[in-house]
Design an enzyme around this catalytic site. Structure first.
Site, PDB file in Angstrom:
ATOM      1  N   GLY A 103       7.855   2.758  40.371  1.00 36.30           N
ATOM      2  CA  GLY A 103       6.507   2.638  39.821  1.00 36.30           C
ATOM      3  C   GLY A 103       5.902   1.255  39.893  1.00 36.30           C
TER       4      GLY A 103
ATOM      5  CD  GLN B  57      -5.719  -4.223  21.180  1.00 38.03           C
ATOM      6  OE1 GLN B  57      -4.748  -4.904  20.894  1.00 38.03           O
ATOM      7  NE2 GLN B  57      -5.633  -3.152  21.960  1.00 38.03           N
TER       8      GLN B  57
ATOM      9  CG  ASP C 164     -21.677   0.457  15.150  1.00 39.66           C
ATOM     10  OD1 ASP C 164     -22.305  -0.557  15.521  1.00 39.66           O
ATOM     11  OD2 ASP C 164     -20.723   0.926  15.790  1.00 39.66           O
TER      12      ASP C 164
ATOM     13  CE  LYS D 121     -19.266   2.738  13.160  1.00 37.75           C
ATOM     14  NZ  LYS D 121     -18.682   3.039  14.469  1.00 37.75           N
TER      15      LYS D 121
ATOM     16  CG  ASP E  46     -22.311   0.725  20.872  1.00 40.82           C
ATOM     17  OD1 ASP E  46     -22.172  -0.514  20.932  1.00 40.82           O
ATOM     18  OD2 ASP E  46     -21.703   1.430  20.061  1.00 40.82           O
TER      19      ASP E  46
ATOM     20  CG  ASP F 116     -13.128   5.234  23.237  1.00 37.68           C
ATOM     21  OD1 ASP F 116     -12.726   6.095  24.059  1.00 37.68           O
ATOM     22  OD2 ASP F 116     -12.344   4.520  22.591  1.00 37.68           O
TER      23      ASP F 116
ATOM     24  CB  THR G 165     -20.184   5.988  16.877  1.00 40.52           C
ATOM     25  OG1 THR G 165     -18.965   5.559  16.274  1.00 40.52           O
ATOM     26  CG2 THR G 165     -21.331   5.182  16.307  1.00 40.52           C
TER      27      THR G 165
END
EC number: 2.7.6.1
Length: 309
Positions: free
Chosen positions: A38, A97, A169, A192, A218, A222, A226
């Site tokens: 792999g 992240q 949001d 939210k 936005d 994903d 939302t």
């Protein structure tokens, strides 16, 4: 124009070919294979000595494979005598992240920035980073383009009677306000409460949407939770129509099913990530000409400032 070549990883070859076509060149030759266990194996198929190189590779799913492939290609090009290596990353994975929100977690966006920089890349060209401060994680130039430039042009083709921009949001308010200001529209906010990872519960609408054509914007879509819940609430508050603009169509898990069942009238995305399947509610706009123009200007030592909408 300085001598340059464009290479493509395996993440989005259709996009890479479109960029090359806009520049009236062909993609340079490379072979990407896997060993039996792999591991990724890359061989550059032509001389790159003294050349400026652009590698096109969004680090979308599978993010680990595509990121590693980018790093290995960079190493191969560096060892082959390339002068400058530019990473064109339309979608920058791991950007969510970017900080510690709970104890004992990594800041993976910074780790990825370190890996990219240490691999030998001299410049990063990306679009709509989930967190703009990620640019500061690098000590090399980072051009963070905005998908809003193609959204603006697309909206000009629509016959909205009473349009208004909405953030899905609180976290996206700055992005939505910037877009609303640039196109001369007012802004409303969908507030939210997030119950758990990748799940959202819409709580309140800040502003009046009765009789309005609402444009949700936005950086990415994903699981679409939302956006879909926001659309449902907006329609329940009297919105005439609701369309969603999302630069990166991650569309993981139940996203497509949610969009189909939602009150969204249309979802407009870019081709920064290859779309898994066609969907009747989803319109894809190409940002390949935008990236091609950035590459052209860099090779001509011209400013790219006017391309930031």
């Amino acid at each position: 124009m300085r001598g340059f070549k464009i290479f493509s990883g395996s993440a989005h070859t259709l996009f890479s070919n479109e960029v090359a076509k806009c520049l009236d060149i062909s993609l340079s030759k490379t072979t990407i294979n896997r060993f039996s266990d792999g591991e990724i194996n890359v061989q550059i198929g032509e001389s790159v000595r003294g050349k400026d190189i652009f590698i096109i590779q969004p680090t979308c799913a599978p993010a680990n494979d595509h990121l590693m492939e980018l790093l290995i290609m960079t190493d191969a090009l560096k060892r082959s005598g390339a002068k400058n290596i530019n990473a064109v990353i339309p979608y920058f994975g791991y950007a969510r992240q970017d900080r510690k929100v709970v104890p004992r977690v990594p800041i993976t966006a910074k780790l990825v920035a370190n890996l990219i920089e240490q691999s030998g890349i001299h410049r990063v060209i990306t679009m709509d980073l989930h967190a703009e401060q990620i640019q500061g994680f690098f000590d090399i130039p980072v051009d963070n383009l905005y998908g809003s430039i193609v959204f603006r042009d697309y909206l000009k083709t629509k016959s909205f009677k009473n349009p208004i921009v909405a953030s899905p949001d609180i976290g996206g308010v700055a992005r939505a306000r910037h877009f609303a200001d640039r196109i001369g529209m007012d802004l409303v906010i969908v507030d939210k409460k997030r119950e758990r990872a990748n799940e959202s519960e819409v709580m309140n609408i800040i502003g009046d949407v009765d009789g309005k054509d609402v444009i949700l914007i936005d950086d990415m879509i994903d699981t679409a939770g939302t956006m879909c819940k926001a659309a449902d609430v907006l329609k329940s508050r009297g919105a005439n129509s609701v369309i969603a603009l999302g630069t990166h169509p991650v569309l993981s898990g139940p996203a497509l099913e949610r969009i189909a069942k939602s009150a969204l009238d249309e979802v407009v995305v870019t081709n920064s990530i290859p779309l898994r399947v066609a969907h009747p509610k989803i319109k894809v706009l190409s940002v390949a000409p935008l990236f091609a123009e950035v590459i052209r200007r860099i090779c001509h030592n011209e400013s790219v400032n006017s391309l930031f909408f």
